[in-house]
Scaffold this motif. Sequence first.
Motif, short mmCIF file in Angstrom:
data_model
loop_
_atom_site.label_atom_id
_atom_site.label_comp_id
_atom_site.label_asym_id
_atom_site.label_seq_id
_atom_site.Cartn_x
_atom_site.Cartn_y
_atom_site.Cartn_z
N LYS A 310 0.79 -1.22 0.00
CA LYS A 310 0.00 0.00 0.00
C LYS A 310 0.83 1.28 0.00
O LYS A 310 0.31 2.35 -0.30
N PHE A 311 2.12 1.18 0.33
CA PHE A 311 2.93 2.39 0.37
C PHE A 311 3.09 3.06 -0.99
O PHE A 311 3.10 4.29 -1.07
N PRO A 312 3.25 2.30 -2.10
CA PRO A 312 3.30 2.98 -3.41
C PRO A 312 2.08 3.83 -3.70
O PRO A 312 2.17 4.86 -4.38
N ILE A 313 0.91 3.42 -3.17
CA ILE A 313 -0.29 4.24 -3.33
C ILE A 313 -0.13 5.55 -2.55
O ILE A 313 -0.54 6.62 -3.01
N SER A 314 0.52 5.46 -1.38
CA SER A 314 0.75 6.66 -0.58
C SER A 314 1.66 7.65 -1.31
O SER A 314 1.51 8.86 -1.17
N ILE A 315 2.60 7.12 -2.09
CA ILE A 315 3.48 8.00 -2.87
C ILE A 315 2.65 8.84 -3.85
O ILE A 315 2.86 10.05 -3.98
N GLY A 316 1.71 8.17 -4.52
CA GLY A 316 0.85 8.90 -5.46
C GLY A 316 0.00 9.95 -4.76
O GLY A 316 -0.21 11.04 -5.30
N ILE A 317 -0.48 9.63 -3.55
CA ILE A 317 -1.27 10.60 -2.78
C ILE A 317 -0.45 11.84 -2.47
O ILE A 317 -0.92 12.98 -2.62
N ILE A 318 0.78 11.63 -2.01
CA ILE A 318 1.64 12.76 -1.65
C ILE A 318 1.99 13.60 -2.87
O ILE A 318 1.92 14.84 -2.84
N VAL A 319 2.33 12.94 -3.98
CA VAL A 319 2.69 13.67 -5.20
C VAL A 319 1.49 14.46 -5.72
O VAL A 319 1.62 15.62 -6.13
N PHE A 320 0.31 13.84 -5.68
CA PHE A 320 -0.88 14.52 -6.19
C PHE A 320 -1.19 15.79 -5.41
O PHE A 320 -1.72 16.76 -5.97
N MET A 462 -6.91 8.70 -5.86
CA MET A 462 -5.93 9.76 -5.68
C MET A 462 -4.52 9.24 -5.92
O MET A 462 -3.69 9.93 -6.54
N GLY A 463 -4.23 8.03 -5.45
CA GLY A 463 -2.92 7.44 -5.68
C GLY A 463 -2.67 7.15 -7.15
O GLY A 463 -1.56 7.37 -7.66
N LEU A 464 -3.69 6.68 -7.86
CA LEU A 464 -3.55 6.41 -9.29
C LEU A 464 -3.29 7.69 -10.06
O LEU A 464 -2.40 7.74 -10.94
N THR A 465 -4.03 8.73 -9.75
CA THR A 465 -3.85 10.00 -10.45
C THR A 465 -2.47 10.60 -10.18
O THR A 465 -1.80 11.08 -11.10
N GLY A 466 -2.04 10.55 -8.92
CA GLY A 466 -0.72 11.06 -8.59
C GLY A 466 0.40 10.29 -9.24
O GLY A 466 1.40 10.86 -9.69
N SER A 467 0.24 8.96 -9.33
CA SER A 467 1.28 8.13 -9.93
C SER A 467 1.32 8.27 -11.44
O SER A 467 2.41 8.23 -12.05
N LEU A 468 0.17 8.44 -12.06
CA LEU A 468 0.10 8.48 -13.52
C LEU A 468 0.40 9.86 -14.07
O LEU A 468 1.38 10.07 -14.79
N THR A 469 -0.43 10.82 -13.75
CA THR A 469 -0.28 12.16 -14.31
C THR A 469 0.52 13.10 -13.41
O THR A 469 1.26 13.95 -13.89
N ILE A 501 16.02 12.87 -10.67
CA ILE A 501 14.58 13.09 -10.53
C ILE A 501 13.82 12.27 -11.55
O ILE A 501 12.76 11.68 -11.24
N PHE A 502 14.33 12.20 -12.77
CA PHE A 502 13.66 11.41 -13.80
C PHE A 502 13.61 9.93 -13.43
O PHE A 502 12.58 9.28 -13.57
N CYS A 508 8.78 5.60 -8.95
CA CYS A 508 7.59 5.85 -8.12
C CYS A 508 6.32 5.80 -8.96
O CYS A 508 5.30 5.27 -8.50
N SER A 509 6.37 6.35 -10.15
CA SER A 509 5.19 6.37 -11.01
C SER A 509 4.77 4.96 -11.41
O SER A 509 3.58 4.61 -11.32
N ILE A 510 5.73 4.13 -11.81
CA ILE A 510 5.40 2.78 -12.25
C ILE A 510 4.87 1.93 -11.09
O ILE A 510 3.84 1.25 -11.21
N SER A 511 5.57 1.98 -9.95
CA SER A 511 5.14 1.17 -8.81
C SER A 511 3.78 1.62 -8.28
O SER A 511 2.90 0.79 -7.99
N GLY A 512 3.59 2.93 -8.17
CA GLY A 512 2.30 3.43 -7.70
C GLY A 512 1.17 3.12 -8.66
O GLY A 512 0.06 2.77 -8.23
#
Length: 530
Positions: A310-320, A462-469, A501-502, A508-512
């Motif tokens: 579940k942590f990769p989902i948290s990454i997307g939440i934070i980025v979003f 929210m995690g999906l959106t943050g990880s993808l876009t 950064i890239f 992070c994007s792929i895992s999330g």
Amino acid sequence: MATLIRSKISNKLSNAATTVTNKSQAKVSGMFARMGFQAATDEEALGFASCDDLDYDHRQGLQMDILKNEEMAGEGGGDLVGDGTMEGDSHYQRDGTGPPPSSSKDSGMCNELASQDKPKITAWEAGWNVTNAIQGMFVLGLPYAILHGGYLGLFLIIFAAVVCCYTGKILIACLYEENEDGQLVRVRDSYVDIANACCAPRFTALGGHVVNVAQIIELVMTCILYVVVSGNLMYNSFPNLPVSQRSWAIIATAVLLPCAFLKNLKAVSKFSLLCTLAHFVINILVIAYCLSRARDWAWDKVKFYIDVKKFPISIGIIVFSYTSQIFLPSLEGNMQKPSEFHCMMNWTHIAACILKGLFALVAYLTWADETKEVITDNLPPGIRAVVNLFLVSKALLSYPLPFFAAVELLEKSFFQDGGRAFFPDCYGGDGRLKSWGLSLRCGLVVFTMLMAIYVPHFALLMGLTGSLTGAGLCFLLPSLFHLKLLWRRLLWHQVFFDVAIFVIGGICSISGFIHSTEGLIEAFKYNIQD
């Protein structure tokens, strides 16, 4: 002759009325700017500044068309102009295929005055916009990220702030090129222009299409999140009512259906202050309750472990929660002193980092392992109902902003791209919305409702959106564009930062994305069976 005189008088009156209207609107906008409410207070980086520019350009384009038609008619004695436009025809060409601009001195003066009349914003007002973009209602999902990440989640809140601040600066750097004298000159105006420049000369429009698709996805997902959070909050606020979460989502969509009839953002912008006040009240209530339970804070629950699933989902939440890059070029272009942009980015992201970190930590310490996806669902029933009603009102008032921006992008990409459009124009010759244009808007509202019904999971979406876009627009593309356009002027440490950064953003994007997609598929199957 009588017809010619009446036409000229009508043009003069229309021109005068338009000028008075623009001046009055500029005065009102300036007054609100001095009060701190220059642009939209939408918090998901929806590019409201760009949409406001569209409204302004529409008004200025209408006025310029009237002046040009009047001037050209005076030279041609009332005959047809260009492609058949009659003298005095003030129809605004939405696809940009109007009469060619006049090269006369008067026309040049009008264009210069129009650019000077456009209101500029100070660094504080620009910071107000960025602050509202990165400190919106979606920070209520950050304590859930701490639940699955512990201290590493707090570190990511700081890390994401540093990276997003840096990528915002290098994105603006991509707007400039050196002239023959070695001075930096702004040669691009938007994120799309930067993307197109990177893909030139072989694929001139490819980069712009990629950015537009990413932006549309993010805007639509933001709309879906508003419907999801509205249904979730109403269901948890009134659990004794015989109304399911799906039913609340349908009710929220029915309230939002009039958004399909929006023609501009004038009416929507009036609710910006209400959204800000509602969010302020929510934060005060949540923090006050958490501080009242400071004696019971569970410090021992915050650990250095992570939930691998579940942590990769948290990454997307934070980025979003930090996404704002998409409207930064427009914001910087509207600043009175663009040289203050870097300083503005520094203090806005430092403030966001501190406030987000404290809010997430204090909320998690209060409820520990019982922390829910939306932290207000942990509040006692009495306080919860009041806070959630504020949240629902804020979500419903914020929905039109991303919805209108998404509609504008879809119409411009598929319906108004001149001769390259895939479908007929959504607007008739009189500027009225045609039936298929209205169908497109209604269909988009219904689509957000269906997604909210079948995938009613705030954290997963929210995690999906943050990880993808989010990761793409904030991490991957800015660093890639910076390397591509400015590699000759970069120092070795800048190249290192961009590459790092890239790579980190890509991982992070792929895992999330993988973990969020798996969770959404399981949730979708469960809701279909149910």
